[in-house]
Design a protein around this motif. Sequence first.
Motif, short mmCIF file in Angstrom:
data_model
loop_
_atom_site.label_atom_id
_atom_site.label_comp_id
_atom_site.label_asym_id
_atom_site.label_seq_id
_atom_site.Cartn_x
_atom_site.Cartn_y
_atom_site.Cartn_z
N SER A 122 0.83 -1.21 0.00
CA SER A 122 0.00 0.00 0.00
C SER A 122 0.87 1.26 0.00
N VAL A 123 2.08 1.15 0.55
CA VAL A 123 3.00 2.30 0.52
C VAL A 123 3.61 2.44 -0.87
N GLU A 124 3.93 1.30 -1.48
CA GLU A 124 4.46 1.35 -2.86
C GLU A 124 3.40 1.90 -3.81
N ALA A 125 2.12 1.58 -3.54
CA ALA A 125 1.04 2.07 -4.40
C ALA A 125 0.91 3.60 -4.33
N LEU A 126 1.40 4.18 -3.21
CA LEU A 126 1.38 5.65 -3.07
C LEU A 126 2.58 6.29 -3.78
N GLY A 127 3.44 5.45 -4.33
CA GLY A 127 4.67 5.96 -4.95
C GLY A 127 5.86 5.88 -4.02
N GLY A 128 5.67 5.27 -2.85
CA GLY A 128 6.77 5.15 -1.88
C GLY A 128 7.87 4.25 -2.40
#
Length: 327
Positions: free
Chosen positions: A178-184
């Motif tokens: 979910s953090v990677e999905a935010l561009g993290g």
Amino acid sequence: MRTIVFSSQAYDRDSFLGAHPTFDLHFQQVRLTLDTSALASGFDVVCAFINDDLSAPVLQRLAAGGTRLIALRSAGYNHVDLVTAKRLGLTVARVPAYSPHAVAEHAAALILALNRRLHRAYNRTREGDFSLHGLTGFDLVGKTVGVVGTGKIGATFARIMAGFGCGLLAYDPNRNPSVEALGGLYVELPELLANSNIISLHCPLNDATRHLINAESLGRMKPGAMLINTGRGALVDTPALIEALKCGQLGYLGLDVYEEEANLFFEDRSDLPLQDDVLARLLTFPNVIITAHQAFLTREALAAIARTTLDNITAWAAGRSCNQVEA
Ligand code: NAD
């Protein structure tokens, strides 16, 4: 189940009695220590909070007095000697999640207050001083936020900061999609430290994370960076923070937790001289805000803590799984 609730404040009583008015609860305002452990004699369940002492000597006293369940009102359990608890046959239950929003939003509140110097502006205008010198902030949009620990709270915090238009760097041995999905972008800790304008700590305290932020890691940060700690006090080496603040390497510091908080936080000590020289020095910096472990303190979080704690006790009494933690 006869349950004694240590370190209980009026808001705890309200939330627990609101969740279950007839549960057999005995509220004690005092902290659980070796000295106060005798109060638990004859109670099946000890309900404890984060600054209660659950070290081996206290657990031994509790077990000898007939206690069989330690029902933590917290997610963190770094203050419990789990090996001794197991040896004594004491079950330890916790509240794995109550409101990640409460803590994440408090971290965001510290960032906004520090950046826009709200603590200084509040005092100034009340004194009739309407000048703006020293209050210059920075736009959050486009800045890089480093999130250390991207579990429930860290991921919620990342979503809030993405909403401000910040870029995200993350460090966690376990990636959160979910953090990677935010561009993290997941990077190693030194890279996160070197490239973040704001660093926020959301990992648990354990042997690997104790003093994760120390003189060396502070030296790796961008000059003038902001550090936020709503995790646990001992994630940072506090004297090293003071040195970094003195030379300007650390530009802003927001703490909701403090390594030596156990004898201070949750009490009104305003009539007494502060004996802790490290905390006293921290409180002199205009670019430091300290709150007394209040990040969890929302109505929603208190209600969820009470509900889950009482469910844990009921489940344990019925021999069902109860959010148990083990060594
Ligand atoms: P969580 O278990 O959901 O997430 C913790 C994350 O930290 C996990 O993703 C884990 O992989 C990661 N992690 C573990 N070791 C790490 C390391 N060495 N470096 C980086 N990341 C690491 O927990 P959560 O619910 O998000 O809570 C996080 C912490 O917040 C708790 O452990 C507690 O100490 C603190 N907390 C503070 C308050 C408060 O009121 N200030 C309230 C609740 C929780």
